[in-house]
Design a protein around this motif. Structure first.
Motif, PDB file in Angstrom:
ATOM      1  N   LEU A 228      17.897 -37.404  31.636  1.00  0.00           N
ATOM      2  CA  LEU A 228      16.502 -37.043  31.902  1.00  0.00           C
ATOM      3  C   LEU A 228      16.320 -35.585  31.491  1.00  0.00           C
ATOM      4  CD1 LEU A 228      16.918 -39.622  33.603  1.00  0.00           C
ATOM      5  CD2 LEU A 228      15.430 -38.627  35.328  1.00  0.00           C
ATOM      6  N   VAL A 229      15.433 -35.346  30.533  1.00  0.00           N
ATOM      7  CA  VAL A 229      15.298 -34.020  29.922  1.00  0.00           C
ATOM      8  C   VAL A 229      13.891 -33.477  30.161  1.00  0.00           C
ATOM      9  CG1 VAL A 229      15.333 -32.716  27.753  1.00  0.00           C
ATOM     10  CG2 VAL A 229      17.022 -34.523  28.164  1.00  0.00           C
ATOM     11  N   GLY A 230      13.822 -32.250  30.655  1.00  0.00           N
ATOM     12  CA  GLY A 230      12.542 -31.570  30.793  1.00  0.00           C
ATOM     13  C   GLY A 230      12.151 -30.906  29.487  1.00  0.00           C
ATOM     14  N   ALA A 231      10.983 -31.268  28.962  1.00  0.00           N
ATOM     15  CA  ALA A 231      10.526 -30.739  27.680  1.00  0.00           C
ATOM     16  C   ALA A 231       9.759 -29.433  27.821  1.00  0.00           C
ATOM     17  CB  ALA A 231       9.654 -31.781  26.970  1.00  0.00           C
ATOM     18  N   LYS A 308      10.529 -35.787  29.449  1.00  0.00           N
ATOM     19  CA  LYS A 308       9.338 -35.599  30.268  1.00  0.00           C
ATOM     20  C   LYS A 308       8.780 -34.202  30.054  1.00  0.00           C
ATOM     21  CE  LYS A 308      11.288 -38.414  34.039  1.00  0.00           C
ATOM     22  NZ  LYS A 308      10.146 -39.246  34.429  1.00  0.00           N
ATOM     23  N   SER A 309       7.463 -34.077  30.082  1.00  0.00           N
ATOM     24  CA  SER A 309       6.873 -32.753  29.980  1.00  0.00           C
ATOM     25  C   SER A 309       7.185 -31.950  31.240  1.00  0.00           C
ATOM     26  CB  SER A 309       5.359 -32.857  29.785  1.00  0.00           C
ATOM     27  OG  SER A 309       4.760 -33.501  30.894  1.00  0.00           O
ATOM     28  N   GLY A 310       7.208 -30.629  31.100  1.00  0.00           N
ATOM     29  CA  GLY A 310       7.501 -29.774  32.235  1.00  0.00           C
ATOM     30  C   GLY A 310       8.941 -29.900  32.679  1.00  0.00           C
ATOM     31  N   PRO A 331      25.409 -44.248  34.161  1.00  0.00           N
ATOM     32  CA  PRO A 331      25.544 -42.790  34.320  1.00  0.00           C
ATOM     33  C   PRO A 331      24.254 -42.079  33.927  1.00  0.00           C
ATOM     34  CG  PRO A 331      27.416 -43.701  33.103  1.00  0.00           C
ATOM     35  CD  PRO A 331      26.389 -44.796  33.193  1.00  0.00           C
ATOM     36  N   ALA A 332      23.867 -41.104  34.730  1.00  0.00           N
ATOM     37  CA  ALA A 332      22.640 -40.358  34.460  1.00  0.00           C
ATOM     38  C   ALA A 332      22.870 -38.877  34.705  1.00  0.00           C
ATOM     39  CB  ALA A 332      21.489 -40.861  35.334  1.00  0.00           C
ATOM     40  N   ALA A 333      22.200 -38.066  33.898  1.00  0.00           N
ATOM     41  CA  ALA A 333      22.275 -36.610  34.044  1.00  0.00           C
ATOM     42  C   ALA A 333      20.872 -36.041  33.911  1.00  0.00           C
ATOM     43  CB  ALA A 333      23.203 -36.015  32.980  1.00  0.00           C
ATOM     44  N   ILE A 334      20.692 -34.834  34.451  1.00  0.00           N
ATOM     45  CA  ILE A 334      19.391 -34.166  34.396  1.00  0.00           C
ATOM     46  C   ILE A 334      19.531 -32.843  33.651  1.00  0.00           C
ATOM     47  CG2 ILE A 334      17.620 -32.983  35.755  1.00  0.00           C
ATOM     48  CD1 ILE A 334      17.988 -35.021  37.932  1.00  0.00           C
ATOM     49  N   VAL A 335      18.619 -32.613  32.714  1.00  0.00           N
ATOM     50  CA  VAL A 335      18.501 -31.315  32.043  1.00  0.00           C
ATOM     51  C   VAL A 335      17.147 -30.736  32.443  1.00  0.00           C
ATOM     52  CG1 VAL A 335      18.391 -30.088  29.856  1.00  0.00           C
ATOM     53  CG2 VAL A 335      19.921 -32.059  30.107  1.00  0.00           C
ATOM     54  N   PRO A 336      17.120 -29.719  33.287  1.00  0.00           N
ATOM     55  CA  PRO A 336      15.837 -29.192  33.769  1.00  0.00           C
ATOM     56  C   PRO A 336      15.050 -28.514  32.661  1.00  0.00           C
ATOM     57  CG  PRO A 336      17.643 -27.791  34.496  1.00  0.00           C
ATOM     58  CD  PRO A 336      18.273 -28.997  33.841  1.00  0.00           C
ATOM     59  N   GLY A 337      13.738 -28.427  32.864  1.00  0.00           N
ATOM     60  CA  GLY A 337      12.865 -27.750  31.914  1.00  0.00           C
ATOM     61  C   GLY A 337      11.994 -26.730  32.620  1.00  0.00           C
ATOM     62  N   ILE A 338      11.259 -25.947  31.860  1.00  0.00           N
ATOM     63  CA  ILE A 338      10.340 -24.964  32.437  1.00  0.00           C
ATOM     64  C   ILE A 338       9.122 -25.705  32.970  1.00  0.00           C
ATOM     65  CG2 ILE A 338       8.806 -23.031  31.904  1.00  0.00           C
ATOM     66  CD1 ILE A 338      10.856 -22.102  29.876  1.00  0.00           C
ATOM     67  N   THR A 339       8.870 -25.564  34.247  1.00  0.00           N
ATOM     68  CA  THR A 339       7.740 -26.268  34.830  1.00  0.00           C
ATOM     69  C   THR A 339       6.429 -25.558  34.487  1.00  0.00           C
ATOM     70  OG1 THR A 339       6.905 -27.269  36.862  1.00  0.00           O
ATOM     71  CG2 THR A 339       7.787 -25.046  37.044  1.00  0.00           C
ATOM     72  N   ALA A 340       5.324 -26.285  34.567  1.00  0.00           N
ATOM     73  CA  ALA A 340       4.030 -25.749  34.152  1.00  0.00           C
ATOM     74  C   ALA A 340       3.609 -24.542  34.982  1.00  0.00           C
ATOM     75  CB  ALA A 340       2.970 -26.849  34.250  1.00  0.00           C
ATOM     76  N   ALA A 341       4.027 -24.478  36.246  1.00  0.00           N
ATOM     77  CA  ALA A 341       3.659 -23.330  37.079  1.00  0.00           C
ATOM     78  C   ALA A 341       4.201 -22.034  36.500  1.00  0.00           C
ATOM     79  CB  ALA A 341       4.181 -23.536  38.504  1.00  0.00           C
ATOM     80  N   SER A 342       5.417 -22.065  35.959  1.00  0.00           N
ATOM     81  CA  SER A 342       5.991 -20.879  35.333  1.00  0.00           C
ATOM     82  C   SER A 342       5.223 -20.511  34.073  1.00  0.00           C
ATOM     83  CB  SER A 342       7.467 -21.115  35.007  1.00  0.00           C
ATOM     84  OG  SER A 342       8.221 -21.326  36.184  1.00  0.00           O
ATOM     85  N   ALA A 343       4.805 -21.518  33.320  1.00  0.00           N
ATOM     86  CA  ALA A 343       4.021 -21.250  32.119  1.00  0.00           C
ATOM     87  C   ALA A 343       2.653 -20.671  32.477  1.00  0.00           C
ATOM     88  CB  ALA A 343       3.855 -22.539  31.304  1.00  0.00           C
ATOM     89  N   LEU A 344       2.081 -21.127  33.603  1.00  0.00           N
ATOM     90  CA  LEU A 344       0.804 -20.583  34.050  1.00  0.00           C
ATOM     91  C   LEU A 344       0.951 -19.102  34.389  1.00  0.00           C
ATOM     92  CD1 LEU A 344      -2.171 -21.399  34.909  1.00  0.00           C
ATOM     93  CD2 LEU A 344      -1.256 -21.448  37.241  1.00  0.00           C
TER      94      LEU A 344
END
Length: 476
Positions: A228-231, A308-310, A331-344
């Motif tokens: 699961l990748v944060g875009a 996924k966005s954000g 098996p599943a892994a998570i790659v966090p992304g920059i959330t929209a609040a930080s972009a705001l």
């Protein structure tokens, strides 16, 4: 393939003679490089012409190869049996003579900073030996080559050398037990994922590698997994390096419709791409269908990236997807992304937790599962003048959000900041007061991806541009 300015090759110099002429700093760097590649470097230069760098190099031990100093000028007899020749020569006539003598002996030659006398060129190097990356601009822009090298350096973790060494130790078992095709490719994709996302092999890494070989030998589908990748908010340069690596290792990408084309361009070309986005007021893919696709492809041995966005873990329904993957034993892994609040915060140039204005930061959904105003929120607590609250997906509820907060006691003149399509070329921002929130969102457009910030940290933005739409980021 299109035309190549030069042919990139990797020359094995281990134990072979290399001729080096010159005693300056440029010659010292080339001599050190040749020795690092395992060459026996014969340096021809009178002792009184040795520069400080070259003298220090001769007195230092070499990691590989050797450097032998000959206290004499070069002559045509030095080229016999040499594999390569490099000269750091100032005069045109001597440079030409050196090149001609080397070529007559059948030895490839390079004269530093004199392209006319070069059979090959040195490029910028990224050293993760046995992984070695060479960059050439064919002499047109050396500084550009160095900038590219720095960019690649950030993409390749230092521990890659140890992973490459581990690959060398286990390669025979891989080739013996896994037939060419899906199983072997699945192994190397998983191995590359480990190498590019882990600092260095842990103590049991070789056992893990051999265990994976055994599993894939029994079933090629054993390599299936989901990441699961944060875009991020939209701009491709805001992706994390780990996200880029995941995209470049994916077999299948299931992406939201808020993910930009620029981000998808970073994915492996062969990857299958499926749009599974969910947007309000539009026909969209059901969560059950997305879960089914992830499971289906992973059980077929594919590396599935759920893009996924954000940030994956912020209003991305990752919990439902992870639960289903666990139920299926995938098996599943998570790659966090920059959330929209930080972009705001970046868009308005503020700190969301400015210590003089906000003691709390809240990320809140702007609508319920049924599409209306969420009634299970603690609205009295949200009406706190000493907090920053960010409403996600709240465009259609903007006026009702404002009315509810004012009814709970939040002052109507509380600053608000609104943005649509954050970090994209068509980003639009506006600021104003809580009493005007509905009108601001209407002006920006409720059908666009809207983020709403409420709190005193936006005071300067609201005061500078009261109720007025700000410039688009593209022209800011």
């Amino acid at each position: 393939m299109g035309p190549l300015a030069t042919l990139p090759v990797f020359f094995d110099l281990a134990g072979r003679r290399a001729i080096m002429v010159g005693g300056g700093d440029g010659a010292a760097w080339k001599a050190e490089l040749l020795a690092a590649a395992g060459a026996v470097v014969d340096l021809y230069v009178p002792a009184d012409q040795l520069g400080e760098e070259m003298a220090s190099l001769l007195n230092a031990p070499t990691a590989a190869g050797d450097i032998r100093h000959h206290d004499r000028p070069w002559a045509v007899d030095v080229f016999a049996g040499a594999a390569i020749a490099v000269g750091d020569l100032e005069g045109e006539s001597e440079a030409q003579a050196f090149a001609c003598a080397a070529r007559a002996a059948g030895v490839p030659v390079n004269v530093v900073d004199k392209p006319a006398f070069c059979d090959f060129r040195f490029g910028s190097i990224v050293n993760r030996s046995p992984v070695v990356v060479g960059i050439s601009t064919d002499g047109a822009a050396p500084i550009l080559g160095q900038a590219i090298r720095r960019r690649i350096e950030t993409l390749l973790p230092p521990g890659l050398s140890d992973w490459a060494a581990l690959a060398a130790r286990t390669r025979a078992a891989v080739m013996e037990r896994l037939a060419p095709g899906p199983a072997r490719r699945a192994f190397w994709e998983r191995f590359a994922d480990w190498a590019l996302t882990t600092r260095a092999p842990h103590a049991d890494a070789e056992d893990d590698v051999r265990r994976l070989v055994g599993e894939l030998a029994a079933s090629s589908a054993a390599g299936g997994r989901v990441t699961l990748v944060g875009a991020g908010p939209g701009e491709a340069e805001l992706l994390t390096l780990k996200a880029v690596r995941a995209l470049q290792a994916a077999d299948v990408i299931l992406f939201d419709d808020l993910v930009s084309d620029d981000i998808l361009e970073l994915a492996r070309r062969e990857a299958k791409r499926l749009l599974v986005g969910k947007r309000a007021s539009r026909e969209s893919c059901r969560q059950e269908d997305i879960n089914r696709l992830m499971v289906q492809f992973a059980k077929a041995g594919k590396h599935v990236v759920r893009l996924k966005s954000g940030d994956v873990s912020v209003f991305g329904r990752a919990g439902e997807e992870l639960a289903e993957l666990r139920r299926q034993g995938i098996p599943a892994a998570i790659v966090p992304g920059i959330t929209a609040a930080s972009a705001l915060a970046a868009a308005f140039g503020v700190s969301l937790t400015h210590r003089d204005r906000a003691q709390q930061l809240r990320l809140v959904t702007g609508h319920s599962q049924k599409g209306g105003l969420p009634e299970d929120l603690d609205w009295p607590a949200l009406a706190d003048a000493h907090a920053t609250t960010i409403f996600y997906m709240g465009g259609r509820m903007a006026a009702r959000i404002a009315a509810r907060l004012v009814a709970e006691g939040l002052p109507a003149d509380t600053p608000v900041a609104v943005a649509a399509n954050l970090s994209r070329a068509d980003e639009t921002r506006a600021a104003g007061r809580l009493s005007e929130l509905g009108a601001i969102v209407e002006r920006i457009g409720v059908d666009r991806p809207i983020l709403i910030g409420i709190g005193r940290v936006f005071e300067e933005a609201a005061a500078a541009q009261p109720t007025a739409e700000l410039d688009q980021a593209a022209s800011a």
